[in-house]
Design a protein around this motif. Sequence first.
Motif, short mmCIF file in Angstrom:
data_model
loop_
_atom_site.label_atom_id
_atom_site.label_comp_id
_atom_site.label_asym_id
_atom_site.label_seq_id
_atom_site.Cartn_x
_atom_site.Cartn_y
_atom_site.Cartn_z
N LEU A 230 49.24 47.22 47.45
CA LEU A 230 49.40 45.78 47.66
C LEU A 230 49.58 45.11 46.32
O LEU A 230 48.77 45.27 45.40
N LYS A 231 50.66 44.33 46.22
CA LYS A 231 51.00 43.64 44.97
C LYS A 231 51.03 42.14 45.22
O LYS A 231 51.77 41.66 46.08
N ILE A 232 50.22 41.42 44.47
CA ILE A 232 50.19 39.96 44.56
C ILE A 232 50.96 39.40 43.38
O ILE A 232 50.70 39.74 42.22
N ARG A 233 51.93 38.54 43.66
CA ARG A 233 52.79 38.01 42.61
C ARG A 233 53.22 36.59 42.96
O ARG A 233 53.06 36.13 44.09
N PHE A 240 56.48 40.63 38.15
CA PHE A 240 55.36 41.49 37.78
C PHE A 240 54.09 41.04 38.50
O PHE A 240 53.97 39.89 38.92
N ALA A 241 53.15 41.97 38.63
CA ALA A 241 51.95 41.71 39.41
C ALA A 241 50.99 40.76 38.70
O ALA A 241 50.76 40.89 37.49
N LEU A 242 50.45 39.83 39.45
CA LEU A 242 49.26 39.11 39.00
C LEU A 242 48.07 40.05 39.17
O LEU A 242 47.26 40.20 38.26
N THR A 243 47.99 40.63 40.34
CA THR A 243 47.03 41.71 40.61
C THR A 243 47.69 42.67 41.59
O THR A 243 48.58 42.29 42.35
N SER A 244 47.24 43.91 41.58
CA SER A 244 47.69 44.87 42.58
C SER A 244 46.60 45.91 42.78
O SER A 244 45.71 46.07 41.93
N ALA A 245 46.68 46.60 43.91
CA ALA A 245 45.71 47.66 44.18
C ALA A 245 46.37 48.78 44.95
O ALA A 245 47.12 48.55 45.90
N ALA A 246 46.10 50.01 44.52
CA ALA A 246 46.53 51.21 45.22
C ALA A 246 45.29 51.88 45.81
O ALA A 246 44.31 52.10 45.09
N VAL A 247 45.36 52.19 47.09
CA VAL A 247 44.19 52.76 47.77
C VAL A 247 44.63 53.91 48.67
O VAL A 247 45.67 53.84 49.33
N ARG A 260 40.19 56.64 47.07
CA ARG A 260 40.81 56.55 45.76
C ARG A 260 41.24 55.10 45.55
O ARG A 260 41.90 54.52 46.42
N VAL A 261 40.89 54.54 44.39
CA VAL A 261 41.17 53.12 44.14
C VAL A 261 41.65 52.94 42.71
O VAL A 261 41.03 53.46 41.77
N ALA A 262 42.73 52.20 42.56
CA ALA A 262 43.20 51.83 41.22
C ALA A 262 43.82 50.44 41.27
O ALA A 262 44.33 50.01 42.32
N PHE A 263 43.76 49.75 40.14
CA PHE A 263 44.27 48.38 40.04
C PHE A 263 45.41 48.28 39.04
O PHE A 263 45.48 49.03 38.05
N LYS A 315 39.59 41.01 43.31
CA LYS A 315 38.64 41.43 44.35
C LYS A 315 39.24 41.23 45.73
O LYS A 315 39.15 42.11 46.61
N ARG A 316 39.88 40.10 45.93
CA ARG A 316 40.47 39.83 47.25
C ARG A 316 41.65 40.76 47.52
O ARG A 316 41.90 41.12 48.69
N THR A 317 42.35 41.17 46.48
CA THR A 317 43.45 42.10 46.65
C THR A 317 42.95 43.43 47.20
O THR A 317 43.53 44.01 48.12
N LEU A 318 41.84 43.91 46.63
CA LEU A 318 41.27 45.17 47.11
C LEU A 318 40.78 45.03 48.54
O LEU A 318 41.02 45.90 49.39
N VAL A 319 40.07 43.95 48.84
CA VAL A 319 39.56 43.74 50.20
C VAL A 319 40.72 43.72 51.19
O VAL A 319 40.66 44.34 52.26
N ARG A 320 41.79 43.04 50.83
CA ARG A 320 42.94 42.92 51.74
C ARG A 320 43.58 44.27 52.03
O ARG A 320 43.89 44.59 53.19
N ILE A 321 43.84 45.09 51.02
CA ILE A 321 44.49 46.37 51.27
C ILE A 321 43.54 47.31 52.03
O ILE A 321 44.00 48.08 52.89
#
Length: 329
Positions: A230-233, A240-247, A260-263, A315-321
């Motif tokens: 999930l990429k927030i932009r 480019f990403a403001l924030t992103s998360a790979a899960v 597995r979690v990465a930002f 934080k919200r990016t991770l919760v959302r994905i």
Amino acid sequence: MRPFEYIRADDVASAVGLVSSDPKAHYLAGGTTQIDLMLKDGVLEPERLVDITRLPLRGIRRHGDVLHVGALVTMEELAADVTVTEQLPLVREALLGGASTQLRNMATIGGNLLQRTRCRYFRDPTVLSCNKRSPGSGCAAISGAARMHAILGASMHCIAVHASDLCVPLVALDAVAHIQGVGAQRRIPLADLYVLPGDRPDVENVLQHGELLTTIEIPLLPAGTRSGYLKIRDRSSYEFALTSAAVALAIDDGVITHPRVAFGGVGTIPWRSPEAEAVLRGASVNTQTFRAAADAAIHDTFTVTGTAFKVELAKRTLVRILQTLTEAG
């Protein structure tokens, strides 16, 4: 731009030798960032460019549960690969969200992983305070506009964010880089390739001058694993990403396993979060668990006026994905 020598390398060994022997030499592959840095930004002024585009570093091959990707494979080629499409959704989504179609058809995987920061201050040679360009000169972003900058791994020395979308899922998957030097090869876990800026932001990775990234090993996820990126932009394409998360995770009777979690968009390097993974591992699937994982992941932040909003957004990016993946089938 200063004149430079252009050489097309015939094989990997000669390419490595040509660059290693000249401190002012650089590799040229897709050129989507290199040319910008040379022509538009005026940051790099190589005296020799070694073209590696015809080296045998292409191809995507599966060996057991590992995908071997040549460094000259383009982003578009990897995104279209059947194995990636079927078994690595988080990688495909990061690739498709990482650039326009035109750029994805030019940009190489190796170049993407080793791209320089997009920090506006680094890329403007009229800005005198940039520790990445001139060690010890300061960091103009600290007191300037810094909306696109890092909050994790940052300090008064540098808050430049790592720009690659692809690096985020690859770090989460424990990908490994194959590196060719003069007469020697080595394998480096991608998570160990990048270096926190510390007091030397100009040192971005552990590669020695002239070493060449040749292949990336990407472990495949076990059957039944769910994954996503999930990429927030600020806009929906080519940003480019403001924030992103790979899960990636599996669910067994309502309990999370193998998380597995990465930002991305928030770290000075691709940011793996063992803290979030520890919270998720063995926990029940619910929003409280997801928020606890997010709180554990985003801590010890370094913020300036322009980046403070990223703490809650990450934080919200991770919760959302996590919600998206656990609601799926």
